[in-house]
Design a protein around this motif. Sequence first.
Motif, PDB file in Angstrom:
ATOM      1  N   VAL A 420       1.828 -39.025  -0.887  1.00 32.86           N
ATOM      2  CA  VAL A 420       2.895 -39.178   0.105  1.00 32.86           C
ATOM      3  C   VAL A 420       3.880 -38.012   0.171  1.00 32.86           C
ATOM      4  CG1 VAL A 420       2.745 -41.700  -0.063  1.00 32.86           C
ATOM      5  CG2 VAL A 420       4.407 -40.452  -1.491  1.00 32.86           C
ATOM      6  N   ASN A 421       3.851 -37.115  -0.805  1.00 36.27           N
ATOM      7  CA  ASN A 421       4.872 -36.055  -0.833  1.00 36.27           C
ATOM      8  C   ASN A 421       4.420 -34.751  -0.188  1.00 36.27           C
ATOM      9  OD1 ASN A 421       3.169 -34.798  -2.645  1.00 36.27           O
ATOM     10  ND2 ASN A 421       4.534 -34.957  -4.404  1.00 36.27           N
ATOM     11  N   GLY A 422       3.348 -34.817   0.566  1.00 35.87           N
ATOM     12  CA  GLY A 422       2.802 -33.601   1.162  1.00 35.87           C
ATOM     13  C   GLY A 422       1.565 -33.100   0.455  1.00 35.87           C
ATOM     14  N   GLY A 423       1.055 -33.905  -0.486  1.00 38.94           N
ATOM     15  CA  GLY A 423      -0.212 -33.567  -1.134  1.00 38.94           C
ATOM     16  C   GLY A 423      -0.102 -32.818  -2.442  1.00 38.94           C
ATOM     17  N   LYS A 424       1.085 -32.818  -3.091  1.00 36.14           N
ATOM     18  CA  LYS A 424       1.283 -32.043  -4.313  1.00 36.14           C
ATOM     19  C   LYS A 424       1.311 -32.947  -5.544  1.00 36.14           C
ATOM     20  CE  LYS A 424       3.914 -28.520  -1.840  1.00 36.14           C
ATOM     21  NZ  LYS A 424       5.251 -27.877  -1.661  1.00 36.14           N
ATOM     22  N   LEU A 425       0.383 -32.698  -6.449  1.00 35.99           N
ATOM     23  CA  LEU A 425       0.351 -33.440  -7.709  1.00 35.99           C
ATOM     24  C   LEU A 425       1.319 -32.770  -8.680  1.00 35.99           C
ATOM     25  CD1 LEU A 425      -1.062 -35.730  -9.334  1.00 35.99           C
ATOM     26  CD2 LEU A 425      -2.594 -33.960 -10.239  1.00 35.99           C
ATOM     27  N   ILE A 426       2.327 -33.533  -9.109  1.00 34.83           N
ATOM     28  CA  ILE A 426       3.367 -33.010  -9.989  1.00 34.83           C
ATOM     29  C   ILE A 426       3.315 -33.785 -11.306  1.00 34.83           C
ATOM     30  CG2 ILE A 426       5.838 -32.577 -10.258  1.00 34.83           C
ATOM     31  CD1 ILE A 426       6.055 -32.741  -7.199  1.00 34.83           C
ATOM     32  N   PRO A 427       3.168 -33.109 -12.435  1.00 30.29           N
ATOM     33  CA  PRO A 427       3.114 -33.830 -13.714  1.00 30.29           C
ATOM     34  C   PRO A 427       4.403 -34.596 -13.955  1.00 30.29           C
ATOM     35  CG  PRO A 427       3.337 -31.465 -14.077  1.00 30.29           C
ATOM     36  CD  PRO A 427       3.056 -31.650 -12.619  1.00 30.29           C
ATOM     37  N   PRO A 428       4.312 -35.808 -14.486  1.00 33.69           N
ATOM     38  CA  PRO A 428       5.529 -36.600 -14.719  1.00 33.69           C
ATOM     39  C   PRO A 428       6.325 -36.051 -15.895  1.00 33.69           C
ATOM     40  CG  PRO A 428       3.634 -37.721 -15.653  1.00 33.69           C
ATOM     41  CD  PRO A 428       3.098 -36.514 -14.922  1.00 33.69           C
ATOM     42  N   THR A 450      -3.376 -34.854   5.755  1.00 30.40           N
ATOM     43  CA  THR A 450      -3.885 -36.081   5.131  1.00 30.40           C
ATOM     44  C   THR A 450      -2.739 -36.892   4.550  1.00 30.40           C
ATOM     45  OG1 THR A 450      -6.005 -35.029   4.602  1.00 30.40           O
ATOM     46  CG2 THR A 450      -5.409 -36.991   3.343  1.00 30.40           C
ATOM     47  N   SER A 451      -1.787 -36.204   3.928  1.00 28.12           N
ATOM     48  CA  SER A 451      -0.636 -36.898   3.352  1.00 28.12           C
ATOM     49  C   SER A 451       0.159 -37.628   4.432  1.00 28.12           C
ATOM     50  CB  SER A 451       0.262 -35.898   2.623  1.00 28.12           C
ATOM     51  OG  SER A 451       1.411 -36.532   2.109  1.00 28.12           O
ATOM     52  N   ALA A 452       0.311 -37.014   5.592  1.00 27.94           N
ATOM     53  CA  ALA A 452       1.047 -37.646   6.689  1.00 27.94           C
ATOM     54  C   ALA A 452       0.330 -38.901   7.176  1.00 27.94           C
ATOM     55  CB  ALA A 452       1.225 -36.656   7.835  1.00 27.94           C
ATOM     56  N   ILE A 453      -1.003 -38.844   7.240  1.00 30.10           N
ATOM     57  CA  ILE A 453      -1.765 -40.018   7.679  1.00 30.10           C
ATOM     58  C   ILE A 453      -1.646 -41.149   6.660  1.00 30.10           C
ATOM     59  CG2 ILE A 453      -4.064 -40.884   8.210  1.00 30.10           C
ATOM     60  CD1 ILE A 453      -4.748 -38.074   9.257  1.00 30.10           C
ATOM     61  N   VAL A 454      -1.710 -40.797   5.375  1.00 31.22           N
ATOM     62  CA  VAL A 454      -1.576 -41.816   4.325  1.00 31.22           C
ATOM     63  C   VAL A 454      -0.205 -42.475   4.399  1.00 31.22           C
ATOM     64  CG1 VAL A 454      -1.461 -42.201   1.837  1.00 31.22           C
ATOM     65  CG2 VAL A 454      -3.263 -40.745   2.780  1.00 31.22           C
ATOM     66  N   ARG A 455       0.839 -41.700   4.636  1.00 31.63           N
ATOM     67  CA  ARG A 455       2.182 -42.280   4.778  1.00 31.63           C
ATOM     68  C   ARG A 455       2.212 -43.264   5.950  1.00 31.63           C
ATOM     69  NH1 ARG A 455       4.028 -36.921   4.085  1.00 31.63           N
ATOM     70  NH2 ARG A 455       4.781 -36.813   6.247  1.00 31.63           N
ATOM     71  N   TYR A 456       1.565 -42.876   7.032  1.00 30.97           N
ATOM     72  CA  TYR A 456       1.506 -43.750   8.202  1.00 30.97           C
ATOM     73  C   TYR A 456       0.798 -45.063   7.858  1.00 30.97           C
ATOM     74  CZ  TYR A 456      -0.673 -45.666  12.418  1.00 30.97           C
ATOM     75  OH  TYR A 456      -1.131 -46.498  13.397  1.00 30.97           O
ATOM     76  N   LEU A 457      -0.327 -44.975   7.129  1.00 29.36           N
ATOM     77  CA  LEU A 457      -1.079 -46.170   6.765  1.00 29.36           C
ATOM     78  C   LEU A 457      -0.278 -47.045   5.795  1.00 29.36           C
ATOM     79  CD1 LEU A 457      -4.659 -44.646   6.285  1.00 29.36           C
ATOM     80  CD2 LEU A 457      -3.803 -45.967   8.236  1.00 29.36           C
ATOM     81  N   TYR A 458       0.416 -46.418   4.863  1.00 26.10           N
ATOM     82  CA  TYR A 458       1.236 -47.177   3.925  1.00 26.10           C
ATOM     83  C   TYR A 458       2.324 -47.962   4.665  1.00 26.10           C
ATOM     84  CZ  TYR A 458      -0.373 -45.544  -0.689  1.00 26.10           C
ATOM     85  OH  TYR A 458      -1.099 -45.327  -1.824  1.00 26.10           O
ATOM     86  N   GLN A 459       2.982 -47.293   5.605  1.00 26.48           N
ATOM     87  CA  GLN A 459       4.042 -47.983   6.325  1.00 26.48           C
ATOM     88  C   GLN A 459       3.473 -49.059   7.254  1.00 26.48           C
ATOM     89  OE1 GLN A 459       6.507 -45.757   8.999  1.00 26.48           O
ATOM     90  NE2 GLN A 459       8.209 -47.191   8.797  1.00 26.48           N
TER      91      GLN A 459
END
Length: 568
Positions: A420-428, A450-459
């Motif tokens: 959801v953050n634009g496709g960036k995997l950030i270590p916790p 792809t990230s934008a589409i996933v956000r749309y599907l989540y909402q």
Amino acid sequence: MAAPSAPRSFLQHRIVRQKALPVPSRSMKSRVLLTMGAFACVYALIASRLVMLGLAEPTSAASYISAQDSVAASRPDLVDRNGEILATDIKTASLYAEPRKIVDVDEAFEGLSSVLPELRQPSVRNRLASNAGFIWLKRELTPAQQQKIHNLGIPGIGFLQENRRFYPGGPTASHIVGSTNVDNQGIAGMELAIDRAWLRDLQAAGFAANKAIEPVRLSVDIRVQHVVRDELIRAMERYHAIAAAGIVLDAQTGEVVAMSSVPDYDPNDRSEALDKDKLNRATGGVYEMGSVFKGFTVAMALDSGKVTVEDSFDATRPIRAGGRTISDFHGKNRILSVPEIFIYSSNIGTVKMMLTAGINAQQEFMKKIGLTDRMDTELPEVATPLLPARWRELEAMTISFGHGISVTPMQTAVAAAALVNGGKLIPPTFYPRDRVTAEALAKQVISKRTSAIVRYLYQLNVLSGSGKRAAVPGYMVGGKTGTAEKVENGHYVANKRRNSFLSAFPMDDPRYVVLVMLDEPKPEREGIGATAGLNAAPTVANIIRRTAPMLGVLPKFGEGADTIPVSY
């Protein structure tokens, strides 16, 4: 009349007087010699005892100094991101004995055990009667206990002041902060993490003895942490669950803002941490997460270029594979579009999307978003995912909807942040981190489109699908439900589930990922179900509603506040 005699000379007078003095007897001389000998023996015994004590003192002193050094080492305060104290050192007294200096062992034993009944053991008396230079009797006394023992006035008994760890919030952040042992050494959580990172070496070099150390700031917000824990406890009571876990993760930096697992323990009482039911489920346990994995499958299929959001897949009939039947929980029994597959949580449609992209693409994607390797973070309690022994077609099918692979809830939240953050995997991280640092650590795992589409599907799923009860007015929440049957004796049990809701907000520019997992929730009342949409989703809504103002996320109201633009 006789003439007077001549006066005596001085010498004659002296002789006469000496003759008049008594002569000492032999017995008197013997008594004097005996008395002198007795005094000499007494002084000799005293001298020999002093010599013995003098020779023994270095050992006793060395033991005392060693014990003093071991308890004097300081630890830094742990504070939350706003400076609130999570853990600090306080001074306490510990009881010791120097058996060589104890005059009456029985008196000492009876006196001590009258104040501390737990010392009434034969082994304790034997230690008091030993020739040891220094022994511990009881660590961390209360002030009342110390005063009572002090009033006994027992020789050879003393107190050492040492540091004891105190956790003002009790169990609120226990699985993050961790705990220490009786020697004030970290044994779990971030207490152990900082020991391993640098504190242990600092103490060994002597730079931490009774000295103030700069506080260590963590990423957690204790206010948000309290809300998450409170809502998990409420959910356990409301839905009669046996356990729960919750996470709030900054989607832009990877900071863990809150992480709770209940039942939890009070780190001020170390014995509670040994309870196996109070393990850290958020990072220390691995689970089949169920349908929340469908978000990963959709992202994988879309990012592969072999599936588009306009595509449709036939979900009319169940799929037979490897002797198993894959069907839908509430099947529509028709052709479904990609958005419909997601909001109706179709297993059949998800499997067909995965097969279109390919099994190899699935394996590569799961690895790329960190779901097949042990998560790398500061917290020591991190479990390793359980993967299928052979990743064949059947395994790939079940993995596509969250069965056949077990991961930690934290891994799930971190991977979702990348979606959801634009496709960036950030270590916790459990330390504060700014966006510039996060950007340098980030790895692009899916495209921004792809990230934008996933956000749309989540909402869309919260607006029209199984996540409706996660909606919070003004905050554009999106997410996916997951209801996974538990495995017992190698078989899935239909009436025992582990429910999850994986969400993010606000969906137009996601700031935070929120994940809730409930273990074996029951129907809230007779006649309704116990799926994730009915219990995990509303729990997430409660967390977002209470924490969004604390996190500085302002609500949006008015036309268009519940939609996000997406171009296909």
